[in-house]
Design an enzyme around this catalytic site. Structure first.
Site, short mmCIF file in Angstrom:
data_model
loop_
_atom_site.label_atom_id
_atom_site.label_comp_id
_atom_site.label_asym_id
_atom_site.label_seq_id
_atom_site.Cartn_x
_atom_site.Cartn_y
_atom_site.Cartn_z
N GLU A 140 0.84 -1.21 0.00
CA GLU A 140 0.00 0.00 0.00
C GLU A 140 0.87 1.25 0.00
OE1 GLU A 140 -2.90 -0.42 -0.84
OE2 GLU A 140 -3.06 -2.55 -0.39
N GLY A 195 -16.08 -3.79 -6.74
CA GLY A 195 -14.90 -2.93 -6.79
C GLY A 195 -14.61 -2.59 -8.24
N GLY A 196 -13.43 -2.14 -8.50
CA GLY A 196 -13.13 -1.71 -9.86
C GLY A 196 -12.47 -2.77 -10.72
N TYR A 197 -12.49 -4.03 -10.28
CA TYR A 197 -11.72 -5.05 -10.98
C TYR A 197 -12.50 -5.86 -12.01
CZ TYR A 197 -7.54 -4.32 -8.19
OH TYR A 197 -6.41 -3.78 -7.64
N HIS A 228 -14.11 -7.76 -5.45
CA HIS A 228 -13.23 -7.12 -6.42
C HIS A 228 -13.93 -6.90 -7.77
CE1 HIS A 228 -9.84 -8.18 -3.83
NE2 HIS A 228 -9.13 -7.34 -4.54
N ILE A 229 -14.62 -7.95 -8.24
CA ILE A 229 -15.17 -7.82 -9.59
C ILE A 229 -16.65 -7.44 -9.59
CG2 ILE A 229 -13.46 -9.44 -10.50
CD1 ILE A 229 -15.72 -11.45 -10.95
N PHE A 230 -17.34 -7.58 -8.45
CA PHE A 230 -18.75 -7.22 -8.44
C PHE A 230 -19.05 -5.95 -7.65
CE2 PHE A 230 -18.89 -11.87 -9.23
CZ PHE A 230 -19.37 -11.79 -10.53
#
Ligand code: ZN
Length: 725
Positions: free
Chosen positions: A509, A644-646, A640-642
């Site tokens: 981070e 977030g931005g992934y 992440h994929i549903f």
């Protein structure tokens, strides 16, 4: 040219709603949930007015002289609008992550539709779009800097991907989809948070917690105290096990009770997959809406739409990287599982299995056995226990080591600035970043290190608080970052004692933070991580993780919290040796997620011949050695994929790792023990990858640093899949 420096002002401005101050550090101590709805409503009204006047000015100019070209400054008036919105909304978003509550959520949900609508209004503005196009096609284009050109080109592309070319019913449909997707993703993530919170298992008998390390006994006793069992102690219980990572992960690794591991594992993989919190129907809806959105914009599928903003040139290029990694890791992973099985067979007495009958000896390993036996095998092979190393990584010392590394590599000095900024929780720290050579201030960052399951989202992230920009009077607005981790909190009067993995996460981070803070781009639209292609954005973060294994860096921070003695050399050697332990399995697991994500967004068709579950199974056939349980609903918590931005972008971790591993190999080639060479290379990294950010295409930035295009060889070598040359 000398520029003055604008320090983030303290929150002293006088306004009735602190969410509307619009610049400077967020006044966290003054912000109440009740400010959200009236604040955002008022803000959107004001900004809509401003947008109309910017549009009117652009329009008037065209009407007076159709050949006229808008200037950068005229178009930049829009930046002021998006920045004010970003300031207020950024705070609310941040609080959703670190100080979530039912009230905040409902406030967020009630203003979100208007916000989405306003964002659409900006990105779909025909007047703005046409003005950008005129600038792009004019002679004045050559007078813009490369950074400005890239910002305009990104704005044009984003307008197109936001539906600026749509009209009538198609536009209305597109906008409805945007609204629905925003709501669905918030719901998805709330479900995961709620489902995680809803489960706990309270253990009372010492035999139930056999094998658990002291840190987990303390953590789970504290969790029991927090929920009413005031007399709970690490030694005598009760112990409350939850599905939060700091509780779940070590429990599966260490609990000797096989039946309890199974219970916890099943709870984990079925999170948010039934009842009121079921995310399965949301997944269907999200995928269907994304497909529809892609088609409206003229793409074959959502993956193509996603890649239009990324460094990877095509779905085929992503699939080919996935296949390269799959084939490089599959045999290794198969061998690793066989090793684990043989090891478990030979060490059966290390676990207790109350459910076992005489036949149980023959029962093959199950999913809930893998982390446990992996950990036992790691202990045996490397005599290395994650938990045993914790005392050598107290947070204050780790920070000292990390900051020392940043000084050696990039010539920056980091100092404590607690008290100079309002914070949202007493554990949050504040730091200043300056040039080591001349003391010139460059940036600031917050650090919110500890897990707070009741209000804080899991995982770790860096986010922008303030983005660097040169203001109209020439003064530079310094960047400020949020660094958020979820590591083990201080317990029983000891400092936060970190696992090595938590140390790596902090470095990761911090790497994102460096790109945000060390940017030299003067335009917010391309400063720091802004306008960096998503699949290149993990370059600095993953690059920083490599340093955790570097001798000087590691010994600069690994000191026992009580005695101060350094990490024993033998343990360092074990850490190095253990780095590639189970490497095939680790890669294959990420390949499965990355490839499944791309498949769901390119091959799956709602209502088509193959269901979401079937796509998932098909990908697992190809990429998993041990097939998931039939009830495994990991997609239901795949935020992440549903959420977030992934979406159609999970592969980005590998795409960027190719870059980060290859970048680190430049330091290896220079010689890690050669401090002068390392410093020279570090300055070069600072001047290219960290400084240029989104002002150039990532391939160009990479080549400027490395002198050539990236190669996958360094990744395969760092991951232990090919031996060093
Ligand atoms: Zn990251």
């Amino acid at each position: 040219m000398s520029t003055s420096v604008v320090l983030p002002p303290a929150a002293t401005q006088n306004t009735s709603n602190p969410l509307l101050i619009g610049s400077g550090l967020p006044p966290f101590s003054e912000i109440e949930t009740s400010h959200v709805v009236p604040g955002i409503e008022q803000l959107l009204q004001e900004l809509t007015q401003e947008l109309h006047s910017v549009e009117a000015a652009l329009q008037a100019k065209v009407e007076s002289s159709p050949q006229t070209v808008p200037t950068w400054n005229e178009l930049d008036a829009l930046t002021a609008i998006t920045e004010r919105l970003g300031w207020s909304w950024g705070i609310i978003n941040h609080l959703m992550g670190v100080k979530n509550s039912p009230d905040l959520r409902s406030a967020y949900e009630s203003v979100q539709p208007n916000l989405v609508q306003f964002s659409n209004q900006i990105s779909q503005s025909q007047i703005v779009y046409q003005a950008l196009k005129r600038l792009r096609e004019s002679d004045a284009w050559q007078d813009l800097t490369l950074a400005q050109q890239r910002i305009v080109e990104a704005d044009l592309r984003d307008a197109e991907l936001s539906g600026v070319g749509l009209s009538g019913e198609r536009k209305a449909t597109f906008n409805e989809i945007q609204q629905s997707l925003a709501e669905l993703s918030t719901q998805f993530s709330n479900h995961v948070l709620d489902a995680t919170k809803a489960f706990s298992l309270t253990l009372t008998e010492p035999e139930d917690v056999a094998g658990l390390p002291p840190s987990l006994l303390s953590l789970t006793a504290q969790a029991a105290r927090d929920t009413g069992a005031e007399a709970a102690t690490a030694a005598d219980g009760p112990w409350r096990i939850t599905l939060d990572m700091p509780s779940y992960v070590p429990f599966l690794r260490h609990a000797q009770r096989r039946d309890l591991r199974e219970q916890i594992y099943r709870a984990f993989i079925t999170r948010a997959s039934s009842g009121d919190l079921d995310n399965a129907p949301l997944i269907e809806k999200i995928l269907a809406l994304r497909q529809q959105q892609a088609e409206l914009l003229g793409f074959e599928n959502y993956a193509e739409l996603s890649l239009a903003r990324k460094m990877a040139p095509s779905v085929a290029a992503v699939e080919s990287l996935m296949e390269e990694l799959r084939s490089a890791s599959y045999d290794a992973a198969t061998g690793e599982l066989a090793d684990i099985e043989a090891f478990a067979q030979a060490h059966k007495t290390l676990q207790s299995d109350p459910k076992a009958d005489s036949k149980a000896d023959e029962e093959p390993l199950k999913q809930w056995d893998i982390p446990f036996w992996t950990e036992r095998m790691r202990e045996t092979q490397f005599d290395l226990n994650d938990e045993a190393l914790r005392p050598y990584f107290p947070l204050p010392k780790v920070l000292e080591g990390l900051f020392g590394l940043a000084e050696r590599l990039f010539g920056i000095a980091i100092s404590v600035a607690d008290g100079q900024a309002p914070v949202w929780h007493p554990d949050v720290r504040y730091f200043q970043v300056a040039n080591a050579a001349d003391g010139k201030k460059i940036a600031y960052f917050y650090l919110d290190p500890y897990s707070r399951p009741a209000e804080k989202r899991g995982g770790a992230w860096m986010d922008e608080c303030i983005v660097r920009a040169k203001e109209s009077d020439g003064a530079v607005r310094l960047p400020v970052a949020y660094l958020v981790c979820n590591q083990s909190p201080p317990i029983d009067g000891k400092p936060s004692l970190m696992t090595f993995r938590e140390v790596e996460t902090l470095f990761h981070e911090f790497g994102h933070g460096l790109q945000h803070m060390l940017t030299r781009v003067d335009y917010a639209g391309a400063a720091g991580i802004n306008n960096v292609e998503w699949d290149a954005v993990e370059l600095p973060s993953q690059f920083m993780e490599n340093w955790c294994y570097d001798r000087d860096t590691l010994f600069g921070m690994a000191n026992h919290y009580a005695t101060g003695e350094p990490l024993p050399e033998a343990d360092y050697q074990k850490l190095l040796a253990a780095r590639h332990f189970m490497t095939g399995s680790a890669i294959l697991r990420q390949v499965r997620f990355g490839w499944l994500d791309i498949a769901l967004h390119s091959q799956y068709r709602p209502g088509g011949s193959e269901s979401v579950g079937e796509v998932s199974d098909r990908m697992a056939q190809k990429t998993a050695i041990m097939q998931p349980l039939p009830e495994d609903a990991f997609l239901c918590s795949f935020g992440h994929i549903f959420a977030g931005g992934y979406a159609a972008g999970y592969y980005s971790y590998f795409w960027a790792e190719v870059l980060s591993a290859d970048a680190f190999s430049a330091f290896e080639e220079a010689g890690l023990e050669n401090l002068d060479e390392v410093a020279t290379m570090g300055r070069r990294f600072r001047d290219t990858v960290l400084a240029l950010g989104g002002s150039r295409h990532p391939m160009e930035v990479f080549k400027t640093f490395r002198g050539r295009a990236p190669s996958t060889q360094a990744l395969l070598r760092h991951r232990g899949l090919v031996s060093a040359a």
